[in-house]
Design a protein around this motif. Structure first.
Motif, PDB file in Angstrom:
ATOM      1  N   PRO A 171       0.831  -1.208   0.000  1.00 20.73           N
ATOM      2  CA  PRO A 171       0.000   0.000   0.000  1.00 20.73           C
ATOM      3  C   PRO A 171       0.868   1.262   0.000  1.00 20.73           C
ATOM      4  O   PRO A 171       0.854   2.059   0.945  1.00 20.73           O
ATOM      5  CB  PRO A 171      -0.805  -0.144   1.296  1.00 20.73           C
ATOM      6  CG  PRO A 171       0.059  -0.951   2.195  1.00 20.73           C
ATOM      7  CD  PRO A 171       0.813  -1.897   1.301  1.00 20.73           C
ATOM      8  N   ASP A 172       1.620   1.395  -1.080  1.00 24.42           N
ATOM      9  CA  ASP A 172       2.558   2.508  -1.266  1.00 24.42           C
ATOM     10  C   ASP A 172       1.837   3.604  -2.045  1.00 24.42           C
ATOM     11  O   ASP A 172       1.549   3.448  -3.231  1.00 24.42           O
ATOM     12  CB  ASP A 172       3.777   1.996  -2.042  1.00 24.42           C
ATOM     13  CG  ASP A 172       4.812   3.065  -2.335  1.00 24.42           C
ATOM     14  OD1 ASP A 172       4.537   4.259  -2.078  1.00 24.42           O
ATOM     15  OD2 ASP A 172       5.897   2.717  -2.840  1.00 24.42           O
ATOM     16  N   THR A 173       1.541   4.701  -1.371  1.00 24.10           N
ATOM     17  CA  THR A 173       0.747   5.753  -2.007  1.00 24.10           C
ATOM     18  C   THR A 173       1.578   6.683  -2.886  1.00 24.10           C
ATOM     19  O   THR A 173       1.028   7.572  -3.539  1.00 24.10           O
ATOM     20  CB  THR A 173       0.018   6.586  -0.938  1.00 24.10           C
ATOM     21  OG1 THR A 173       0.986   7.204  -0.081  1.00 24.10           O
ATOM     22  CG2 THR A 173      -0.896   5.702  -0.101  1.00 24.10           C
ATOM     23  N   TYR A 174       2.896   6.460  -2.942  1.00 20.02           N
ATOM     24  CA  TYR A 174       3.745   7.297  -3.797  1.00 20.02           C
ATOM     25  C   TYR A 174       4.058   6.622  -5.132  1.00 20.02           C
ATOM     26  O   TYR A 174       3.912   7.223  -6.190  1.00 20.02           O
ATOM     27  CB  TYR A 174       5.045   7.662  -3.086  1.00 20.02           C
ATOM     28  CG  TYR A 174       5.974   8.491  -3.956  1.00 20.02           C
ATOM     29  CD1 TYR A 174       5.640   9.788  -4.318  1.00 20.02           C
ATOM     30  CD2 TYR A 174       7.173   7.961  -4.450  1.00 20.02           C
ATOM     31  CE1 TYR A 174       6.465  10.547  -5.136  1.00 20.02           C
ATOM     32  CE2 TYR A 174       8.004   8.707  -5.257  1.00 20.02           C
ATOM     33  CZ  TYR A 174       7.652  10.005  -5.607  1.00 20.02           C
ATOM     34  OH  TYR A 174       8.476  10.745  -6.426  1.00 20.02           O
ATOM     35  N   ARG A 179      -2.155   5.537  -6.167  1.00 17.57           N
ATOM     36  CA  ARG A 179      -1.302   6.616  -5.656  1.00 17.57           C
ATOM     37  C   ARG A 179      -2.104   7.717  -4.985  1.00 17.57           C
ATOM     38  O   ARG A 179      -3.324   7.620  -4.850  1.00 17.57           O
ATOM     39  CB  ARG A 179      -0.413   7.143  -6.784  1.00 17.57           C
ATOM     40  CG  ARG A 179       0.483   6.041  -7.339  1.00 17.57           C
ATOM     41  CD  ARG A 179       1.492   6.521  -8.346  1.00 17.57           C
ATOM     42  NE  ARG A 179       2.362   5.426  -8.764  1.00 17.57           N
ATOM     43  CZ  ARG A 179       3.388   5.564  -9.600  1.00 17.57           C
ATOM     44  NH1 ARG A 179       3.665   6.752 -10.136  1.00 17.57           N
ATOM     45  NH2 ARG A 179       4.129   4.512  -9.911  1.00 17.57           N
ATOM     46  N   GLU A 180      -1.403   8.766  -4.594  1.00 21.60           N
ATOM     47  CA  GLU A 180      -1.988   9.801  -3.733  1.00 21.60           C
ATOM     48  C   GLU A 180      -3.225  10.478  -4.310  1.00 21.60           C
ATOM     49  O   GLU A 180      -4.034  11.048  -3.575  1.00 21.60           O
ATOM     50  CB  GLU A 180      -0.930  10.849  -3.355  1.00 21.60           C
ATOM     51  CG  GLU A 180      -0.402  11.672  -4.516  1.00 21.60           C
ATOM     52  CD  GLU A 180       0.807  11.084  -5.209  1.00 21.60           C
ATOM     53  OE1 GLU A 180       1.506  11.844  -5.903  1.00 21.60           O
ATOM     54  OE2 GLU A 180       1.066   9.869  -5.064  1.00 21.60           O
ATOM     55  N   ASP A 181      -3.406  10.415  -5.635  1.00 21.81           N
ATOM     56  CA  ASP A 181      -4.567  11.073  -6.249  1.00 21.81           C
ATOM     57  C   ASP A 181      -5.802  10.158  -6.329  1.00 21.81           C
ATOM     58  O   ASP A 181      -6.852  10.564  -6.811  1.00 21.81           O
ATOM     59  CB  ASP A 181      -4.214  11.578  -7.652  1.00 21.81           C
ATOM     60  CG  ASP A 181      -3.673  10.471  -8.555  1.00 21.81           C
ATOM     61  OD1 ASP A 181      -3.471   9.344  -8.059  1.00 21.81           O
ATOM     62  OD2 ASP A 181      -3.442  10.739  -9.747  1.00 21.81           O
ATOM     63  N   HIS A 182      -5.682   8.919  -5.839  1.00 25.62           N
ATOM     64  CA  HIS A 182      -6.806   7.984  -5.874  1.00 25.62           C
ATOM     65  C   HIS A 182      -7.856   8.400  -4.847  1.00 25.62           C
ATOM     66  O   HIS A 182      -7.531   8.836  -3.747  1.00 25.62           O
ATOM     67  CB  HIS A 182      -6.323   6.560  -5.592  1.00 25.62           C
ATOM     68  CG  HIS A 182      -7.326   5.504  -5.902  1.00 25.62           C
ATOM     69  ND1 HIS A 182      -8.362   5.183  -5.043  1.00 25.62           N
ATOM     70  CD2 HIS A 182      -7.471   4.690  -6.983  1.00 25.62           C
ATOM     71  CE1 HIS A 182      -9.081   4.216  -5.576  1.00 25.62           C
ATOM     72  NE2 HIS A 182      -8.570   3.898  -6.755  1.00 25.62           N
ATOM     73  N   GLU A 183      -9.121   8.236  -5.202  1.00 25.71           N
ATOM     74  CA  GLU A 183     -10.202   8.736  -4.336  1.00 25.71           C
ATOM     75  C   GLU A 183     -10.380   7.917  -3.052  1.00 25.71           C
ATOM     76  O   GLU A 183     -10.869   8.437  -2.038  1.00 25.71           O
ATOM     77  CB  GLU A 183     -11.525   8.783  -5.100  1.00 25.71           C
ATOM     78  CG  GLU A 183     -12.006   7.436  -5.619  1.00 25.71           C
ATOM     79  CD  GLU A 183     -13.301   7.547  -6.416  1.00 25.71           C
ATOM     80  OE1 GLU A 183     -13.743   8.686  -6.642  1.00 25.71           O
ATOM     81  OE2 GLU A 183     -13.840   6.499  -6.811  1.00 25.71           O
TER      82      GLU A 183
END
Length: 443
Positions: A171-174, A179-183
């Motif tokens: 679960p790496d949001t970078y 990623r970080e723009d996912h809702e």
């Protein structure tokens, strides 16, 4: 009588002759010979001082006098196995229980994180009567055969993935799948685990456990989004499995805000099994598994005794108690928050200045700096990271890299690491990155 100290070259030659070549050295082309350490500093044979930014084993500081004293005093009295009654064992279990949620109330003591994770695997399988394990990609859980099998970081280079092992995306949001723009990152990553369970069931497989580092370290100093563990646990429990939180790298207050990293997910999350190692003994070989009465009773129901020759011995427990005392007395949890926040602030300032820094992430004194070749693709800057770490060593700063691309600078220093140390490291990184950028312009 202590033997005379060998020269660095003689020590290196003998190591190459006598020690297995798969046992790697830091900075293998020019290894450092360390003969002494104190606090967050290590010293070579010439007395040169290195700032240690990576040794999360020396949790409260190298050679902390309180830990040394506790070990020495108990060694003078008794050191034996846990088949005899001794106060240290029960005192230590009681102290640990006060740091954990109430249902995690049964303890097993061992010698290493690998032993702890192996036992956790046995507990899960005995309790659930299932075999299969879900792990995160690039995870590392230890060096025993059973753990190599559930460590993609290792098994991909060996015999490959076993039929009973299932790998979920980190679960790496970078730089992960979402990623970080996912809702809704939490649901998206948790659904990946749900899908794995469904596919496993279609093949007649049954899930024993979801096995995860509370903060994936080898995977690149990852901070899973809050709520992810709760949703995963829901899917795993529904499948008849248990949730195992591996705290071996990150427990005992390192994250600052909480004593255990799994607590970053929220007060409503409680794992079924927690494993501990590395920092628990400040360099002494100690490890622990905490679990519920129900799981422990299922394990005991086999009628087979669990005995660990050195696990829970009086000296190890005295050391474990001393570590807890120092964390409390020196307010190291609050210190980790204060210094960690300061270090993160300085590193984020560098991110604005240096395009090679793609991401700065962390909590307390667990921080990763993701180096990239380009902002659009976020291509790992592997060679640049290796060069930077080597140059930092020449500046007497010990840092290393992690992540699938070996491009993430990892900060996991002894907890006594201070503001001055943080500024020194970041100022040095700034200077070295500026030099690297100037060299690139010349080319």
């Amino acid at each position: 009588m202590r033997p005379a100290q060998r020269s660095r070259q003689e020590t290196l030659a003998l190591r190459r002759q006598l020690i297995g070549s798969s046992c790697k050295l830091f900075f293998s082309n020019d290894p450092v010979k360390i003969v002494k350490a104190q606090g967050q500093y290590m010293y070579d044979e010439n007395g040169r001082r290195y700032l240690d930014c990576i040794n999360n084993v020396a949790h409260v500081g190298h050679c902390h006098p309180d830990i040394v004293k506790a070990a020495h005093e108990q060694n003078q009295l008794l050191n034996t196995n846990s088949r005899y009654l001794h106060d240290n064992l029960v005192n230590y279990a009681e102290r640990l229980s006060k740091t954990l949620p109430e249902k995690l109330c049964i303890f097993y003591f061992l010698n290493s994180g690998s032993e702890a994770n192996d036992l956790a695997l046995r507990l899960a399988r005995q309790y659930t009567k299932h075999e299969d394990v879900i792990v995160l990609d690039h995870a590392y859980h230890g060096h025993l055969t059973s753990l190599i099998d559930i460590s993609p970081y290792k098994f991909r280079d060996l015999e490959g993935q076993k039929e009973w092992v299932h790998v979920a995306p980190v679960p790496d949001t970078y730089r992960g799948l979402y990623r970080e723009d996912h809702e809704d990152l939490v649901t998206a990553y948790a659904n990946e685990v749900k899908n794995i369970i469904e596919q496993a069931h279609k093949r007649g497989r049954k899930i024993a456990a979801f096995f995860v580092e509370s903060l994936p370290s080898v995977g690149g100093q990852i901070i899973p989004p809050a709520g992810y563990f709760q949703k995963v646990a829901e899917h795993v429990h529904k499948a008849g499995g248990v949730f195992i939180a591996d705290e071996i790298q990150v427990g005992f207050g390192r994250v600052g805000k909480n004593f255990w990293a799994f607590q970053l997910q929220g007060e409503d999350f409680i794992p079924d099994i927690v494993t501990m190692g590395k920092p628990i003994g400040n360099g002494h070989p100690v490890a622990c598994v905490a679990t519920t009465k129900e799981i422990a009773e299922a394990f005991a129901a086999t009628g087979v005794e669990y005995f660990n020759t050195f696990g829970g011995n009086p000296v190890s427990c005295a050391i474990g108690l001393a570590v807890l005392d120092v964390i409390e007395k020196e307010q190291l949890q609050a210190h980790a928050t204060e210094v960690g926040n300061f270090l993160m602030k300085l590193l984020k300032e560098q991110k604005i200045k240096h395009p090679i820094i793609g991401d700065v992430r962390g909590c307390g004194l667990f921080i990763g700096v993701d180096l990239i070749k380009d902002q659009a693709e976020r291509t790992p800057a592997t060679a640049e990271a290796e060069y930077l770490v080597t140059r930092l060593k020449e500046e007497y700063i010990l840092l290393s890299t992690d992540g699938p691309g070996r491009n993430v600078l990892k900060f996991k220093p002894p907890m006594c690491f201070n503001m001055e140390d943080a500024k020194f490291v970041v100022d040095t990184i700034d200077r070295l990155l500026t030099d690297m950028e100037k060299e690139c312009l010349k080319q």
